[in-house]
Structure formats: structure tokens, C-alpha cells
Design a protein around this motif. Structure first.
Motif, mmCIF file in Angstrom:
data_model
loop_
_atom_site.group_PDB
_atom_site.id
_atom_site.type_symbol
_atom_site.label_atom_id
_atom_site.label_comp_id
_atom_site.label_asym_id
_atom_site.label_seq_id
_atom_site.Cartn_x
_atom_site.Cartn_y
_atom_site.Cartn_z
ATOM 1 N N VAL A 96 30.929 13.752 31.494
ATOM 2 C CA VAL A 96 30.339 13.986 32.821
ATOM 3 C C VAL A 96 29.321 15.124 32.743
ATOM 4 O O VAL A 96 28.208 15.028 33.268
ATOM 5 C CB VAL A 96 31.439 14.301 33.869
ATOM 6 N N ALA A 98 27.618 16.043 30.196
ATOM 7 C CA ALA A 98 26.444 15.619 29.424
ATOM 8 C C ALA A 98 25.454 14.816 30.267
ATOM 9 O O ALA A 98 24.317 14.596 29.854
ATOM 10 C CB ALA A 98 26.877 14.812 28.207
ATOM 11 N N MET A 99 25.865 14.357 31.451
ATOM 12 C CA MET A 99 24.940 13.718 32.395
ATOM 13 C C MET A 99 24.396 14.733 33.399
ATOM 14 O O MET A 99 23.658 14.369 34.313
ATOM 15 C CB MET A 99 25.636 12.594 33.173
ATOM 16 N N ALA A 165 20.514 12.981 37.238
ATOM 17 C CA ALA A 165 21.315 12.659 36.053
ATOM 18 C C ALA A 165 20.436 12.749 34.804
ATOM 19 O O ALA A 165 19.289 12.305 34.807
ATOM 20 C CB ALA A 165 21.901 11.262 36.180
ATOM 21 N N ILE A 166 20.991 13.342 33.743
ATOM 22 C CA ILE A 166 20.236 13.536 32.509
ATOM 23 C C ILE A 166 20.629 12.454 31.513
ATOM 24 O O ILE A 166 21.749 12.434 31.015
ATOM 25 C CB ILE A 166 20.521 14.936 31.902
ATOM 26 N N ARG A 167 19.695 11.559 31.216
ATOM 27 C CA ARG A 167 19.950 10.457 30.301
ATOM 28 C C ARG A 167 19.758 10.909 28.858
ATOM 29 O O ARG A 167 19.291 12.010 28.596
ATOM 30 C CB ARG A 167 18.959 9.305 30.597
ATOM 31 N N ARG A 168 20.049 10.009 27.923
ATOM 32 C CA ARG A 168 19.746 10.270 26.511
ATOM 33 C C ARG A 168 18.276 9.973 26.205
ATOM 34 O O ARG A 168 17.794 10.308 25.125
ATOM 35 C CB ARG A 168 20.618 9.367 25.624
ATOM 36 N N SER A 169 17.594 9.336 27.128
ATOM 37 C CA SER A 169 16.303 8.712 26.829
ATOM 38 C C SER A 169 15.087 9.539 27.219
ATOM 39 O O SER A 169 13.962 9.067 27.103
ATOM 40 C CB SER A 169 16.237 7.356 27.542
ATOM 41 N N MET A 226 20.175 14.814 27.236
ATOM 42 C CA MET A 226 21.384 15.570 26.910
ATOM 43 C C MET A 226 22.454 14.596 26.419
ATOM 44 O O MET A 226 22.502 13.438 26.824
ATOM 45 C CB MET A 226 21.869 16.336 28.153
ATOM 46 N N ILE A 227 23.309 15.092 25.501
ATOM 47 C CA ILE A 227 24.457 14.313 25.010
ATOM 48 C C ILE A 227 25.508 15.318 24.573
ATOM 49 O O ILE A 227 25.168 16.455 24.230
ATOM 50 C CB ILE A 227 24.031 13.392 23.830
ATOM 51 N N GLU A 243 17.366 6.463 21.702
ATOM 52 C CA GLU A 243 17.163 6.103 23.105
ATOM 53 C C GLU A 243 15.822 6.614 23.625
ATOM 54 O O GLU A 243 15.215 6.003 24.506
ATOM 55 C CB GLU A 243 18.295 6.678 23.978
ATOM 56 N N ARG B 16 25.853 -4.419 25.136
ATOM 57 C CA ARG B 16 24.774 -3.917 25.986
ATOM 58 C C ARG B 16 23.723 -4.986 26.261
ATOM 59 O O ARG B 16 23.232 -5.122 27.391
ATOM 60 C CB ARG B 16 24.147 -2.728 25.267
ATOM 61 N N ALA B 44 22.277 4.634 35.536
ATOM 62 C CA ALA B 44 22.570 4.630 34.097
ATOM 63 C C ALA B 44 23.763 3.725 33.872
ATOM 64 O O ALA B 44 24.720 3.761 34.635
ATOM 65 C CB ALA B 44 22.880 6.042 33.595
ATOM 66 N N ASP B 48 25.021 5.290 27.619
ATOM 67 C CA ASP B 48 24.825 6.721 27.843
ATOM 68 C C ASP B 48 26.208 7.382 27.869
ATOM 69 O O ASP B 48 27.215 6.710 27.653
ATOM 70 C CB ASP B 48 24.021 6.983 29.129
ATOM 71 N N ASP B 49 26.256 8.699 28.084
ATOM 72 C CA ASP B 49 27.559 9.370 28.077
ATOM 73 C C ASP B 49 28.431 8.873 29.222
ATOM 74 O O ASP B 49 29.653 8.861 29.122
ATOM 75 C CB ASP B 49 27.367 10.887 28.199
ATOM 76 N N ALA B 50 27.801 8.509 30.330
ATOM 77 C CA ALA B 50 28.521 8.032 31.506
ATOM 78 C C ALA B 50 27.568 7.162 32.305
ATOM 79 O O ALA B 50 26.349 7.230 32.129
ATOM 80 C CB ALA B 50 29.002 9.208 32.354
ATOM 81 N N VAL B 52 25.912 6.098 35.983
ATOM 82 C CA VAL B 52 25.550 6.818 37.214
ATOM 83 C C VAL B 52 25.116 5.787 38.245
ATOM 84 O O VAL B 52 24.303 4.909 37.952
ATOM 85 C CB VAL B 52 24.400 7.820 36.959
#
Lengths: 327, 327
Positions: A96, A98-99, A165-169, A226-227, A243, B16, B44, B48-50, B52
Motif C-alpha cells: 500500500v 509503495a502506491m 497513486a504512484i505507479r511503477r511506470s 515507486m516499488i 514498466e 495480465r 491501476a 503493480d504493487d496494488a 487502485v
């Protein structure tokens, strides 16, 4: 006294009494408004078909799950049951965070053999209760079943300000790569635990991880991607570059190693629950935890790779952390 | 080709691709506004980590989980893998409906042996995909792990209009007790399946249950209490009377039995996923499914019990459905 003697109904009643939602204390003004639990937020908890709760206006829901299987993630004769309870929650809190989100509520699905001694369950619930206090979250329900071995799955709901929300991408060329805390202690702690050592900071860190649940939401304004490091720096940074369709360059001499760890622990050790944050400019310390710039994001011509700089040497850092089904 | 050959990364990529959130079709005006999925609702999903997502204004979140363990809930050589996938989702849809809610999104945590043939996973995902279509819901992520046997835990989020969630605790003396559909076919279906019968309505019902996801929200205005029959009529009605601190009287000759079932199947058979609805006055048919009044709620002097009326005989109906850890 084992689970079969207790029975499913009594197990659920015990959990319900222990994790009853109590009248909330008056708001602590030192806690930011967004983190204070609102009275009336939960309409139904343990003991109904499903839990029911509200999200405050202006927030999206963050939703994740993380499972622990006996003999894969923990050994019954090595890991204390309260560690299994604590880790199952902490791993989700980390996801959570990390998002950029704030954890709120969770469910536990627990399968276990009928002949499991009830003291294991009591220990497990001790760890869950401690996690509830540490992360200011509440258990709202779940499911239980008999099975041949122990299986714990926790699903968690958090909240994040809408469209924050902070994605990996989101990593872009020119961004800096930061990591929180120091790396490698969970892997070291597991090795020490296997030799019978219990009283060591690395062992405690392996058994009771410290997810960065305050840092994630604190950097949500500034982070581009972020991850959390659950499978190892090499593996989790590889997810970011894949990503985001970029490459990353990290410098071996900048990596913040925990005391006594080996290079492999720092680069590939899993269950760290530190954050990799991709941003332009972060302070050296957030919420009392050191933040270290370990490299930068660069453009990618072909593959999305991580390069490791060691003095004048540059090599490709292959993801070498934990992979399920491969063992 | 087994799971170990495929590897965790490739497994997640396959899932996915298959469950990518596609651009939504234009709203079907025949579907009520509350059930139409809004574009942009999910920010999301898988990878991803979670996950959304947003809840529409004026709704609370409904949150539940349900786990299936190999050899407890299903047998690998008896239950087709697509049934395991379908049931793991349907059980949660039923729980959301039993709160008066509309199912929205879910996560799957799957643990399985590394030597499991990948065709089992493909079949499992076929069942998940069919459930997504049937219940208009989306897979947003989850977790995977190796383990000694197969475990599936699904956690689900639905929505219910604020303060319209139907608890187990609202039954009042004078209310009527209703059940949806006909009872007993899941238990009969399991017996037939064990004899090798596949082409039978009861077997299909056991393998691919029909949770009442349209009836739950349709009666949310009128129901005082509600529960789904997952552990058997006797056990689940006992939850209602215990939580509501009342008694109930049901009439054997009014119980709607499915064709060919035994009395024990009707009273105690689990995995029915019909609803027990406590209300004043419901129509005889809702969303094309028969609704039967089987008894009434009465005041309780002492214990909260269910009485079974058989002609001039009255007996206490003890909860005799499925109990975990007791076998």
C-alpha cells in the motif's frame, strides 16, 4: 488443545472478541487529518458475510493481497508464529505504501491442519495484533479452513488521494533512484536464524519487518514511480525499468548496506520492505529514515535494463532475487 | 509444461494479457445506473504493487475473502480446474450480495506445487474468466507462490449504497423468513460427481454455483437481515438468529427442495449460495428466481434457536452443516 478441539465457530468468536472495533480515542492532533480514522468509518466487521466501510471523499481505494505458505515463506520449527502473523500484514502495508497510500483495513484467510496446536494460533494472533497497533489498521474479517499445511493470505485496503497513486511506470530519463533505509538485513537475518541466533537486529528485522508506511504517502507528491523491495533490489528495480520503458544506472559504492551483510544480500536480498523511489530531488531523511540516492534513470535504446557501476566497471545487473516455482 | 517451467514472471504476464482492462463498451441502458462500470474507475490493475480504483460517491465498500484448499474444498482428480476458478469467485460474489452489495473487483492469491501441469492453471483461468463475464467484475491483481498443495484465496470489493448494507443482526419478531431458489442440489451434485456423473443439473450447480448477485442488491431496501447459504440452511439461519438475538420457526413442508434431493441436503447442504432473506413482504419472484416464505422470526426467551415444524411436531433444528477443523 488443537484447532479441531476448538472448532471453527469458537475460533471465529475468539478472534472477534480480540479484534473488536473499540470506540476510537479522540483524534491525536499530531497525526495528520488524512491518517486519522474517522468514527463510523466501519459499518460491519468480523462476523458478517462481508465487511462494510467508507472511504473518505477525495480518496481512491488501494487493494492488494500477499500470501505466506508454510515451507515456502516460513518454517514452523524456525519462525515464531507471531512473526508469521506480523509479516503477513507488514508485506501488505508495504505494498500500500509503495502506491503512496495509507493502509486502513485487512482480511485474513487462514488454512491450517486440524491437529495444529492452538498455541500456534494464539502466537499468530499476537503478531497480527501488534501489526494493528504499529500500522494503525484494523482486522475486519476473513475466512478459515482446514488444510494439510499452514497457508495465510492477507488482503488489504488502503486509501490514496485521488490521482496521486504512484505507479511503477512513471520513471523518466534524468530522474534519480532513491532507496529508503539500509539493505540486506532480512537475508542476513534468515541465515543467522538458521544457525539458532535470535537476539540480533538482522534477525529481528527478518522476523518483524519495518515497512515504510509513513514514507510512501509522504513522497506521493514528488515520486514519479515507486516499488517496495520484496523480491530484492535487482528484481524490483527491474520491474520499474520494464514498466517505465527506461534503463537505470546504480552505483555500487552508494548502496546503503546494513551492518554485517554481504554484497549479494544488498543487491538481491528479498523481504526488505524498503522502498525504491524514483523522483527528482528528495531530502536525505524522511520520517526519521535515511533516504539514499543510489543512481539515475537513463534512456533506453533497446532492452530495459539496470546497469551496475563499480568504479570504472559497468555491468548489467540481472534480476536475481526470489522467483516462485523456480526452486 | 509445468509451473516451474513457466516461472512466476511469465505466469503473471499471461494472466495480465488475458485479464487486461479493455475499453468499456457504451453503457447498456437496460442495466441500472448503479451497476454500470464507470470508465476511469480503475487507475491501476494487475502488475503493480496494488490495484487502485474509485468508489462512486454515495457508496460504501463491501470487502470479503473466501479460500479454497485442495483436499478440503475440492479434489484435483474430481473437480475440473475451471470449476475451482469459478467457485472461488462465485463464493465471494455471494457474500457481497448477502450484504445487499454489487460485486466490482477481486484479487486472486494462488499457491500451487511447482510440478503442477500448466493445463490446470489454464483451466482455472477459464473459470475465472467466465465468472468475470457472468458477474460483470474484473480481476485487478493478487499474489502467487509455490506450495505443497493448491490453495486459492479470492478477496473481493463490492459497493453498497451508504447505510443500506444488510447485516445478519437486523431480524425482528414478526418478520418472515424467505429463501431464494431451491435447496439441496449442491450436496446432491457432489454425490453424483463422486459416482462419475457429469451431465446432470445438480452436478453443474455444484461445480458452477449461481450466487444471487442480482437479488441481494434488489432487496436491500426491504431486507432486515440477510445471509448466503454457504454452510447449510441450518447453520446459516443459526447465524441470523444468534446475531439478531431472536428465534426462528421454519416449516418443513414449505422448504423449496430441488428435484431428487434428500431432506438432509435441503436442511444442511452447503455451497448452495442461495440467500436467506428476513423481511416483511417479498414478491414470489425476483429477477426471475422464485422466493419462498419458509417461516417466521419469533421472540427469544433464552437461547437463540431455530425450530423446525413438521405437521404437528416441533423440534429444535441444530446447525449441522459444514464445520471446519471438525472432520
Amino acid at each position: 488443545m488443537n484447532l479441531r478441539d476448538i472448532g471453527e465457530g469458537a475460533l471465529i468468536r475468539k478472534i472477534r472478541e480480540r479484534f473488536a472495533l473499540r470506540p476510537l480515542p479522540p483524534p491525536d492532533r499530531s497525526v495528520p487529518e488524512a491518517r486519522r480514522v474517522k468514527a463510523g468509518e466501519v459499518h460491519a466487521g468480523i462476523g458478517d458475510d462481508a465487511a462494510v466501510f467508507d472511504l473518505p471523499p477525495g480518496y481512491s481505494a488501494v487493494f492488494c493481497s500477499d500470501l505466506l505458505a508454510e515451507n515456502t515463506h516460513f518454517l514452523r520449527n524456525l519462525h515464531p508464529p507471531d512473526s508469521v502473523g506480523y509479516k503477513s500484514i507488514a508485506a501488505n502495508v508495504s505494498d500500500v505504501a509503495a502506491m503512496g497510500g495509507i493502509p486502513m483495513h485487512f482480511l485474513i484467510s487462514l488454512a491450517a491442519p486440524g491437529d495444529l496446536d492452538f498455541s500456534w494460533i494464539e502466537g499468530f494472533l499476537d503478531g497480527v495484533e501488534r501489526a494493528c497497533r504499529d500500522f494503525e489498521i484494523s482486522l475486519l474479517g476473513g475466512d478459515s479452513s482446514s488444510a494439510g499445511s499452514i497457508f495465510v493470505d492477507v488482503s488489504m485496503i488502503g486509501r490514496v488521494r485521488s490521482s496521486q497513486a504512484i505507479r511503477r511506470s512513471g520513471a523518466k530519463s534524468g530522474d534519480a533512484v532513491y532507496v529508503t533505509g539500509r539493505l540486506g538485513s532480512s537475508a542476513l537475518g534468515l541465515r543467522l536464524l538458521k544457525t539458532g541466533t535470535l537476539d540480533d537486529p538482522a534477525v529481528r528485522r527478518h522476523l518483524y519487518p519495518e515497512p515504510r508506511h509513513r514514507i510512501g504517502p509522504a513522497v506521493a507528491d514528488q515520486a514519479h514511480a515507486m516499488i517496495d523491495i520484496s523480491d530484492g533490489l535487482s528484481t524490483d528495480l527491474a520491474h520499474i525499468v520494464a514498466e517505465s520503458k527506461v534503463c537505470a544506472r546504480i552505483y555500487k559504492d552508494r548502496l546503503p548496506a546494513a551492518p554485517g551483510v554481504q554484497e549479494h544480500d544488498v543487491l538481491h536480498g528479498g523481504e526488505e520492505y524498503e522502498l525504491i523511489i524514483i523522483a527528482n530531488d528528495l531530502p536525505a531523511m524522511i520520517e526519521g529514515i535515511p533516504i539514499t540516492c543510489v543512481g539515475e534513470i537513463i534512456d533506453s535504446d533497446l532492452d530495459n535494463q539496470v546497469f551496475l557501476i563499480d568504479g570504472t566497471q559497468e555491468s548489467v545487473l540481472l534480476p536475481s532475487g526470489w522467483q516462485h516455482f523456480s526452486g
